[in-house]
Design a protein around this motif. Structure first.
Motif, PDB file in Angstrom:
ATOM      1  N   GLY A 303       0.812  -1.116   0.015  1.00 11.40           N
ATOM      2  CA  GLY A 303       0.020  -0.064  -0.021  1.00 11.40           C
ATOM      3  C   GLY A 303       0.899   1.287  -0.205  1.00 11.40           C
ATOM      4  N   GLU A 304       0.769   2.137   0.858  1.00 11.89           N
ATOM      5  CA  GLU A 304       1.296   3.302   1.036  1.00 11.89           C
ATOM      6  C   GLU A 304       2.754   3.420   1.020  1.00 11.89           C
ATOM      7  OE1 GLU A 304       0.048   6.917   2.140  1.00 11.89           O
ATOM      8  OE2 GLU A 304      -1.552   5.961   0.638  1.00 11.89           O
ATOM      9  N   ARG A 305       3.316   1.916   1.711  1.00 15.39           N
ATOM     10  CA  ARG A 305       4.739   2.008   1.825  1.00 15.39           C
ATOM     11  C   ARG A 305       5.548   1.316   0.379  1.00 15.39           C
ATOM     12  NH1 ARG A 305       7.306  -0.496   6.000  1.00 15.39           N
ATOM     13  NH2 ARG A 305       7.046  -2.544   4.789  1.00 15.39           N
ATOM     14  N   ALA A 306       4.604   1.153  -0.296  1.00 16.51           N
ATOM     15  CA  ALA A 306       5.126   0.594  -1.852  1.00 16.51           C
ATOM     16  C   ALA A 306       6.329   1.083  -2.446  1.00 16.51           C
ATOM     17  CB  ALA A 306       4.067   0.236  -2.704  1.00 16.51           C
ATOM     18  N   VAL A 307       6.462   2.285  -2.465  1.00 14.82           N
ATOM     19  CA  VAL A 307       7.573   3.088  -3.107  1.00 14.82           C
ATOM     20  C   VAL A 307       8.600   2.880  -2.444  1.00 14.82           C
ATOM     21  CG1 VAL A 307       8.201   5.251  -3.708  1.00 14.82           C
ATOM     22  CG2 VAL A 307       5.989   4.686  -4.281  1.00 14.82           C
ATOM     23  N   ARG A 308       8.666   3.174  -1.050  1.00 15.62           N
ATOM     24  CA  ARG A 308       9.995   2.882  -0.312  1.00 15.62           C
ATOM     25  C   ARG A 308      10.522   1.460  -0.561  1.00 15.62           C
ATOM     26  NH1 ARG A 308       9.256   3.748   5.097  1.00 15.62           N
ATOM     27  NH2 ARG A 308       7.186   4.481   4.686  1.00 15.62           N
ATOM     28  N   VAL A 309       9.886   0.590  -0.107  1.00 17.50           N
ATOM     29  CA  VAL A 309       9.832  -0.792   0.022  1.00 17.50           C
ATOM     30  C   VAL A 309      10.560  -1.290  -1.439  1.00 17.50           C
ATOM     31  CG1 VAL A 309       8.980  -3.089   0.064  1.00 17.50           C
ATOM     32  CG2 VAL A 309       8.098  -1.520   1.604  1.00 17.50           C
ATOM     33  N   TRP A 310       9.774  -0.835  -2.519  1.00 14.92           N
ATOM     34  CA  TRP A 310      10.398  -1.094  -3.929  1.00 14.92           C
ATOM     35  C   TRP A 310      11.742  -0.895  -4.098  1.00 14.92           C
ATOM     36  CZ3 TRP A 310      10.337  -4.581  -7.382  1.00 14.92           C
ATOM     37  CH2 TRP A 310      10.831  -4.320  -8.538  1.00 14.92           C
ATOM     38  N   GLU A 311      12.164   0.520  -3.723  1.00 13.61           N
ATOM     39  CA  GLU A 311      13.543   0.959  -3.874  1.00 13.61           C
ATOM     40  C   GLU A 311      14.471  -0.019  -3.436  1.00 13.61           C
ATOM     41  OE1 GLU A 311      13.873   4.857  -2.632  1.00 13.61           O
ATOM     42  OE2 GLU A 311      15.258   5.140  -4.377  1.00 13.61           O
ATOM     43  N   SER A 312      14.338  -0.553  -2.132  1.00 12.57           N
ATOM     44  CA  SER A 312      15.300  -1.273  -1.652  1.00 12.57           C
ATOM     45  C   SER A 312      15.048  -3.000  -2.299  1.00 12.57           C
ATOM     46  CB  SER A 312      15.127  -1.539  -0.017  1.00 12.57           C
ATOM     47  OG  SER A 312      13.985  -1.834   0.421  1.00 12.57           O
TER      48      SER A 312
END
Ligand SMILES: Cc1cc2nc3c(=O)[nH]c(=O)nc-3n(C[C@H](O)[C@H](O)[C@H](O)COP(=O)(O)OP(=O)(O)OC[C@H]3O[C@@H](n4cnc5c(N)ncnc54)[C@H](O)[C@@H]3O)c2cc1C
Length: 363
Positions: A303-312
């Protein structure tokens, strides 16, 4: 609504996963299907599990794709062969034209409920970032626009614009089951059988540094003549090749600099748009499919955290194979270094096996 920019392997794989999970997805594709694309069209075995995960594990078979189980690689300079070796691949890949492959991926995406809009070029995602993430109710944006320039930083990168890719299908060259890589100073040409629109042809595809493109007179015809003059192994194939009319494609002005898996702080980037896989590894399409599927999973789970999680997640999954592929490419485009590498690969089954595995995911 989830919006995907770019309907190549990465964007279509991501969209298919999201639609299969019940989400409304629109893919904007600048071009149309089917069409010829610049690509060596060697589909790596690690594409197999990814295609299975989106419900089309039988795709290569359905498209009549030949399997490719060995490699022959040569290095030449000034019409003299410096080194040559061959090896069997740890796991075979397939020869599938992008003409067939992208069309089949788009058809499958549509069957799962994705809206695929052709001739729909969409501008940079800056508007999405600035508006706080939801112009027109868009809940997530996935950028899968391939190797083209994506941001102003891209355009300024020292490597940007330094590379050219050219491809053509030919008839009458007989290299069943083998992918051949013929390296010269600043360029290599790959050749392997592919299925295309119901026919078996051989795809000839070159990656060329700008200095070699200049040497060739900056035309595809000049490029193939240069390869034939500099590489006896290429010349032997080219002498009998009959180009398939309308199959030519060329791209110029791309680079291999780092790009990033997130843009504008709010959009997820996948496939070549995030990082260009070195073509010499023959693993870009599989990596594009895998990153599309992985990114869609992150959108669904985080959800909301997707962008941050995707980077790593992107770095963890792809950094090593991108680095090894990039190094391999630098070596293969320098005849003296390529000759040493080719002899080492020829002498040790372990070295070829390690390189093949280190430049791709599992199968
Ligand atoms: C010379 C060369 C040889 C290669 N050989 C091989 C090989 O043998 N095997 C292999 O696996 N890989 C190979 N590759 C790499 C492979 O082609 C790529 O890794 C793969 O195509 C990446 O898929 P993608 O979906 O990220 O991007 P693409 O396939 O480039 O798809 C991006 C799509 O986005 C669309 N698009 C772009 N901008 C916009 C926009 N603004 N709005 C809407 N749509 C847009 C484009 O029309 C395109 O259809 C090679 C590459 C080159 C250059």
């Amino acid at each position: 609504m989830i919006v995907v920019l770019g309907g190549g392997p990465a964007g279509l794989a991501a969209a298919t996963v999201l639609a299969r999970a019940g989400r409304a997805v629109t893919v904007h594709e600048a071009g149309t299907y089917p069409r010829h694309r610049v690509c060596g069209e060697f589909l790596s075995p690690d594409a197999g599990p990814v295609l299975a995960s989106i419900g089309i594990d039988d795709l290569p078979e359905r498209l009549g794709a030949p399997t490719i189980s060995s490699v022959r690689v040569t290095s030449s300079r000034g019409g003299r062969r410096l080194a040559e070796s061959g090896f069997k691949l740890d796991a075979p890949g397939w020869g599938v034209s992008r003409f067939d492959f992208d069309r089949a991926l788009a058809e499958h995406a549509r069957r799962t409920g994705v809206e695929v809009r052709e001739r729909s070029r969409v501008g940079a995602p800056a508007g999405f970032a600035e508006s706080g993430g939801s112009p027109g109710g868009t809940e997530a944006l996935i950028v899968a626009t391939g190797r083209g320039v994506r941001t102003a930083d891209d355009a300024r990168a020292t490597d940007a614009g330094n590379w050219v890719g050219v491809k053509v299908h030919v008839r009458d060259v007989a290299i069943p089951g083998v992918t051949e890589l013929h390296c010269i100073d600043g360029a290599y040409a790959g050749m392997n059988e592919v299925s295309c629109d119901g026919e078996r042809v051989v795809n000839v595809c070159a990656l060329v540094r700008m200095h070699a493109w200049d040497r060739a007179g900056r035309t595809p015809g000049g490029l193939w003549r240069m390869f034939a003059a500099e590489s006896p192994a290429f010349a032997a194939r080219w002498a009998v090749a009959r180009p398939v009319e309308g199959s030519e494609a060329a791209v110029a002005g791309f680079g291999f600099h780092a790009r990033g898996a997130v843009t504008g702080g709010r959009a997820i980037v996948v496939g070549d748009a995030a990082a260009l896989t070195a073509p010499v590894s023959g693993a870009g399409q599989a990596a594009a499919l895998a990153s599309g599927v992985a990114a869609a999973g992150v959108v669904l789970d985080e959800g909301e955290r997707a962008v941050r999680v995707w980077e790593s997640r992107f770095r963890a999954q792809f950094h090593r194979r991108l680095a090894v592929g990039g190094l391999l490419q630098r070596v293969m485009l320098t005849p003296s270094a390529a000759s040493i590498a080719i002899r080492m690969i020829g002498a040790s089954g372990r070295a070829s096996s390690w390189l093949y595995r280190a430049t791709r995911g599992g199968w």
